[in-house]
Design a protein around this motif. Structure first.
Motif, PDB file in Angstrom:
ATOM      1  N   GLU A 180       0.987  -1.722   0.152  1.00  0.00           N
ATOM      2  CA  GLU A 180      -0.074  -0.109   0.116  1.00  0.00           C
ATOM      3  C   GLU A 180       0.791   1.654  -0.173  1.00  0.00           C
ATOM      4  O   GLU A 180       0.710   2.933  -0.300  1.00  0.00           O
ATOM      5  CB  GLU A 180      -0.842  -0.278   0.713  1.00  0.00           C
ATOM      6  CG  GLU A 180      -1.680  -1.247   1.364  1.00  0.00           C
ATOM      7  CD  GLU A 180      -1.534  -2.244   1.734  1.00  0.00           C
ATOM      8  OE1 GLU A 180      -0.406  -2.708   2.332  1.00  0.00           O
ATOM      9  OE2 GLU A 180      -1.397  -3.711   1.133  1.00  0.00           O
TER      10      GLU A 180
ATOM     11  N   ALA B 156       4.023   5.895  -5.412  1.00  0.00           N
ATOM     12  CA  ALA B 156       4.031   5.999  -7.191  1.00  0.00           C
ATOM     13  C   ALA B 156       2.834   6.232  -7.514  1.00  0.00           C
ATOM     14  O   ALA B 156       3.153   7.061  -8.125  1.00  0.00           O
ATOM     15  CB  ALA B 156       3.443   4.086  -7.067  1.00  0.00           C
ATOM     16  N   ASN B 157       1.694   6.859  -6.308  1.00  0.00           N
ATOM     17  CA  ASN B 157       0.636   7.575  -7.536  1.00  0.00           C
ATOM     18  C   ASN B 157       1.182   9.301  -6.774  1.00  0.00           C
ATOM     19  O   ASN B 157       0.786  10.475  -7.772  1.00  0.00           O
ATOM     20  CB  ASN B 157      -0.962   7.684  -6.037  1.00  0.00           C
ATOM     21  CG  ASN B 157      -1.262   5.857  -6.936  1.00  0.00           C
ATOM     22  OD1 ASN B 157      -1.532   5.912  -8.237  1.00  0.00           O
ATOM     23  ND2 ASN B 157      -1.825   5.706  -6.376  1.00  0.00           N
ATOM     24  N   ALA B 158       2.050   9.419  -5.706  1.00  0.00           N
ATOM     25  CA  ALA B 158       2.193  10.669  -5.636  1.00  0.00           C
ATOM     26  C   ALA B 158       3.292  10.829  -6.101  1.00  0.00           C
ATOM     27  O   ALA B 158       3.615  12.411  -7.029  1.00  0.00           O
ATOM     28  CB  ALA B 158       2.839  11.059  -3.743  1.00  0.00           C
TER      29      ALA B 158
ATOM     30  N   GLY C 216       1.026  13.866 -13.793  1.00  0.00           N
ATOM     31  CA  GLY C 216      -0.120  13.605 -13.641  1.00  0.00           C
ATOM     32  C   GLY C 216      -0.810  15.362 -13.088  1.00  0.00           C
ATOM     33  O   GLY C 216      -1.608  15.739 -12.596  1.00  0.00           O
TER      34      GLY C 216
ATOM     35  N   GLU D  13       1.974   1.491  -3.136  1.00  0.00           N
ATOM     36  CA  GLU D  13       1.014   2.443  -4.007  1.00  0.00           C
ATOM     37  C   GLU D  13       1.193   3.667  -3.792  1.00  0.00           C
ATOM     38  O   GLU D  13       1.141   4.327  -5.045  1.00  0.00           O
ATOM     39  CB  GLU D  13       0.011   1.425  -4.170  1.00  0.00           C
ATOM     40  CG  GLU D  13      -0.361   1.785  -4.996  1.00  0.00           C
ATOM     41  CD  GLU D  13      -2.088   1.063  -5.278  1.00  0.00           C
ATOM     42  OE1 GLU D  13      -3.086   1.811  -5.460  1.00  0.00           O
ATOM     43  OE2 GLU D  13      -1.985  -0.605  -5.386  1.00  0.00           O
ATOM     44  N   GLU D  14       1.426   4.343  -3.108  1.00  0.00           N
ATOM     45  CA  GLU D  14       1.063   5.390  -2.683  1.00  0.00           C
ATOM     46  C   GLU D  14       2.445   5.756  -3.031  1.00  0.00           C
ATOM     47  O   GLU D  14       1.568   7.448  -3.296  1.00  0.00           O
ATOM     48  CB  GLU D  14       0.644   5.684  -0.236  1.00  0.00           C
ATOM     49  CG  GLU D  14       0.709   7.200  -0.776  1.00  0.00           C
ATOM     50  CD  GLU D  14       0.865   6.796   0.930  1.00  0.00           C
ATOM     51  OE1 GLU D  14       1.210   7.449   1.712  1.00  0.00           O
ATOM     52  OE2 GLU D  14       0.021   5.822   2.129  1.00  0.00           O
TER      53      GLU D  14
ATOM     54  N   TYR E 295       3.318   9.586  -9.565  1.00  0.00           N
ATOM     55  CA  TYR E 295       2.540  10.459 -10.550  1.00  0.00           C
ATOM     56  C   TYR E 295       2.554  11.466 -10.420  1.00  0.00           C
ATOM     57  O   TYR E 295       2.257  12.172 -12.140  1.00  0.00           O
ATOM     58  CB  TYR E 295       1.492   8.819 -11.327  1.00  0.00           C
ATOM     59  CG  TYR E 295       0.813   9.727 -12.133  1.00  0.00           C
ATOM     60  CD1 TYR E 295       1.397   9.257 -13.408  1.00  0.00           C
ATOM     61  CD2 TYR E 295      -0.214  10.235 -12.333  1.00  0.00           C
ATOM     62  CE1 TYR E 295       0.282   9.588 -14.338  1.00  0.00           C
ATOM     63  CE2 TYR E 295      -0.966  10.347 -13.526  1.00  0.00           C
ATOM     64  CZ  TYR E 295      -0.462   9.867 -14.715  1.00  0.00           C
ATOM     65  OH  TYR E 295      -1.486  10.429 -15.437  1.00  0.00           O
ATOM     66  N   LYS E 296       1.629  11.723  -9.586  1.00  0.00           N
ATOM     67  CA  LYS E 296       1.113  13.594 -10.035  1.00  0.00           C
ATOM     68  C   LYS E 296       2.367  15.093  -9.738  1.00  0.00           C
ATOM     69  O   LYS E 296       1.261  15.733 -10.423  1.00  0.00           O
ATOM     70  CB  LYS E 296       0.103  13.401  -7.736  1.00  0.00           C
ATOM     71  CG  LYS E 296      -1.396  12.931  -8.791  1.00  0.00           C
ATOM     72  CD  LYS E 296      -1.959  12.932  -7.173  1.00  0.00           C
ATOM     73  CE  LYS E 296      -3.522  11.542  -7.084  1.00  0.00           C
ATOM     74  NZ  LYS E 296      -3.811  11.675  -5.730  1.00  0.00           N
TER      75      LYS E 296
END
Length: 120
Positions: free
Chosen positions: A89, A95-97, A104, A92-93, A99-100
């Motif tokens: 988790e 990776a999302n940050a 993103g 993934e958090e 990307y953003k």
């Protein structure tokens, strides 16, 4: 002559900062990717050898995004591995940050990207 690794690295940092311009390709592998403990040893050794704070020396030599990256690394804020914290988790958090902060958004938030890379 043989010398301890951290002393040799401090000499390389000093050479990288001598003269006009800075040899950033020499600084990068010495500064980035160190454990917190190794970074503290490097900074203390540099001060002991040259009676100058490594961060202040680099501040006078670097600029822009490379300077920001070096200062994130010098802070020695790497998270030590902890199975309870470093989970799927969390990956993934991050990776999302990441990307953003990059694709993103309009423009890139290099500071956020460097923070994620250095702290992970």
């Amino acid at each position: 002559l043989a010398q301890p690794l951290e002393e040799a690295e401090c000499e390389m940092i000093r050479l990288a900062c001598r003269g006009i311009g800075t040899n950033e390709s020499l600084l990068y592998p010495i500064i980035c990717g160190r454990s917190n403990e190794d970074m503290q040893v490097l900074k203390k050794t540099y001060f002991k050898m040259y009676e100058k704070d490594l961060a202040i020396v680099l501040k006078g030599e670097l600029s822009g995004n490379f300077e920001r990256l070096m200062f994130y690394c010098l802070q020695a804020a790497e998270e030590e591995f902890n199975e309870e914290y470093h989970t799927e988790e969390k990956a993934e958090e991050d990776a999302n940050a990441f990307y953003k902060a990059g694709q993103g958004r309009w423009g890139t938030d290099e500071g956020q990207i460097f923070k994620i890379l250095v702290n992970s």
